[in-house]
Design an enzyme around this catalytic site. Sequence first.
Site, mmCIF file in Angstrom:
data_model
loop_
_atom_site.group_PDB
_atom_site.id
_atom_site.type_symbol
_atom_site.label_atom_id
_atom_site.label_comp_id
_atom_site.label_asym_id
_atom_site.label_seq_id
_atom_site.Cartn_x
_atom_site.Cartn_y
_atom_site.Cartn_z
ATOM 1 N N LYS A 127 93.684 -7.686 6.672
ATOM 2 C CA LYS A 127 93.104 -7.952 7.992
ATOM 3 C C LYS A 127 91.697 -8.483 7.788
ATOM 4 O O LYS A 127 91.017 -8.095 6.840
ATOM 5 C CB LYS A 127 93.038 -6.666 8.829
ATOM 6 C CG LYS A 127 94.374 -6.093 9.211
ATOM 7 C CD LYS A 127 94.178 -4.847 10.065
ATOM 8 C CE LYS A 127 95.506 -4.191 10.374
ATOM 9 N NZ LYS A 127 95.314 -2.945 11.149
ATOM 10 N N HIS A 174 86.769 -6.342 10.514
ATOM 11 C CA HIS A 174 86.545 -6.078 11.943
ATOM 12 C C HIS A 174 85.102 -5.666 12.186
ATOM 13 O O HIS A 174 84.480 -4.995 11.351
ATOM 14 C CB HIS A 174 87.501 -4.979 12.426
ATOM 15 C CG HIS A 174 87.566 -4.849 13.911
ATOM 16 N ND1 HIS A 174 86.656 -4.131 14.639
ATOM 17 C CD2 HIS A 174 88.432 -5.383 14.805
ATOM 18 C CE1 HIS A 174 86.957 -4.208 15.922
ATOM 19 N NE2 HIS A 174 88.040 -4.959 16.053
ATOM 20 N N HIS A 219 83.740 -2.138 11.595
ATOM 21 C CA HIS A 219 83.347 -1.626 10.276
ATOM 22 C C HIS A 219 81.877 -1.904 9.957
ATOM 23 O O HIS A 219 81.376 -1.494 8.912
ATOM 24 C CB HIS A 219 84.223 -2.234 9.177
ATOM 25 C CG HIS A 219 85.646 -1.780 9.215
ATOM 26 N ND1 HIS A 219 86.037 -0.530 8.799
ATOM 27 C CD2 HIS A 219 86.769 -2.400 9.647
ATOM 28 C CE1 HIS A 219 87.342 -0.403 8.953
ATOM 29 N NE2 HIS A 219 87.808 -1.520 9.470
#
Length: 559
Positions: free
Chosen positions: A138, A141, A144
């Site tokens: 992924k 994001h 994080h």
Amino acid sequence: MACYFRRSIASKLSRALGRSEDAFISAVCAIPVSKKQQSPDFRLSVNTLLRNGILPTNGDLQAQTEALASQLKQDSVVEEIFAGRGVIHFRVSRNLLVQKVLEQLCQERHKFGVKSELFDGLKKGTTVVEFSSPNIAKKFHAGHLRSTIIGNFIANLKESLGNNVIRVNYLGDWGMQFGLLGAGFQLFGCQEKLKKNPLQHLFDVYVQVNKEAENNEVIGQAAREFFRRLEQQEHQALLLWKQFREITVEEYQQVYKAFVGLNFCLNCFIKLKQKGTGVVDLSSAGDMSSYSTVLRSDGTSLYITRDLAAALDRKERYNFDEMIYVTDKSQGIHFQQLFQILLAMGHSWAERCQHVPFGLVQGMKTRLGEVVFLEDVLDEARARMLRNMSQSKTTKEMVYPEDTAEKVGISALIVQDFKGPLGSDYKFDWDRILQAQGDTGVFLQYTHARLCSLIHRYGDGEEGAFDPSLLLDQRSISILQHLLRYDEVLYQSVQDLQPKHLVNFLMTLSHLAASAHRELPVKGSPQAVAQARLRLFSGVCTVLANGMKILGITPVEKM
């Protein structure tokens, strides 16, 4: 610096009360600078002496304060001693204040403050800090971001104080979510698309398989089966896992260039032979009123199982003295149970494991809408900062303006995040965090760059002797008084691992330096005066840079 004066005051207290000087070192505190009036330099809370059993607790507090103050004699170092309400104030020689602080700054520079005797009692050793820890396959994001910058701050702080720090980035590359991705890629994946845009394709596959799994139990069963094959180290499943992992790590390395180097921690394979659901009783009465599940009925592991294996592996691998986990506050119970299980297994070192929780960021958006990926945030910060710099009349010509804009933009994000308690949620506001005035990362960088410009033009004033009597004006004294607090601020920060203390210190220092820069010109002043002021400004610049680096900010020299 503060140590010289603190030791001198402790010596007086030692003679008056018949205890060792060391008993008083941590009790003597530098006083925050007051905007309204001139303040003394140090204070001693008499309550501290009562709590430590140095003074009897049955006497009148104010009477004891005044009696002790009268026993302490002034000298050439401490020129004034007087009692307040429950505290004793100390004012040191102004000439010595200037001389000692600037001498130590000149000698220690990047070690200024961190060699203080306040840290003598702290155990130094190996510290493992686990932070950031995004998910495999992924894009990084924005959620994080907090873990990344907070963990980086803690690692930098511990490192600056002499600890051997191991930064661990524990990728979310295991568990049922990966089982779902593995099964999904076998159904919807395309190696050609994976080569062109790896993480975007994996993200699209993950979204698609999640959507399909909502109404199709066959896909859920396929995900569980893929994860079971992975835990049994089946060759084809492991090959796919390794491919996704390598793609993710390569992409994340690009994002981390803006922040810090991290070690990517491999998941430890756990040998699970039990059948049936595995639980650990955590209740004090042994009645299962509190328990933690560590094994699914099909024999596959859970998040806590893998954290247990990772903790044991790290202890064996690094033999750490402490381990710190940085995650959002919703995982508090998870880590409480993790540490309880480790203690129940007989690992006393679990008492030296700590969870540092943080709150949520609300309203983080770009002009395109809700932020999903961190690269969107960094692009937005860079673009907005570039626009602000191009519109400012004071912006200097730069070879790489985009690089400066990125560093200043990241500074703004970090300072906004660190201004309050880590456990609190806060509202994100682009306009506020990128302001050049006020307590922002932009103002911090601007102050540092302005001082660098002054030093590049006229020198740092450190060649030859200087006359301390030329820095006795209130602006200079306020800066030097504030610098006395630097080691105490670092000490407070390492006690509670909160960056707000250091941010507030640096902000006050920046405001004091900005006022002094306006009112204490170097250009046009007599050479001796200019030399003394340059030495002061050079010292401030050094401390600003040191503190910013601990926060994870790269200081810029021109903007």
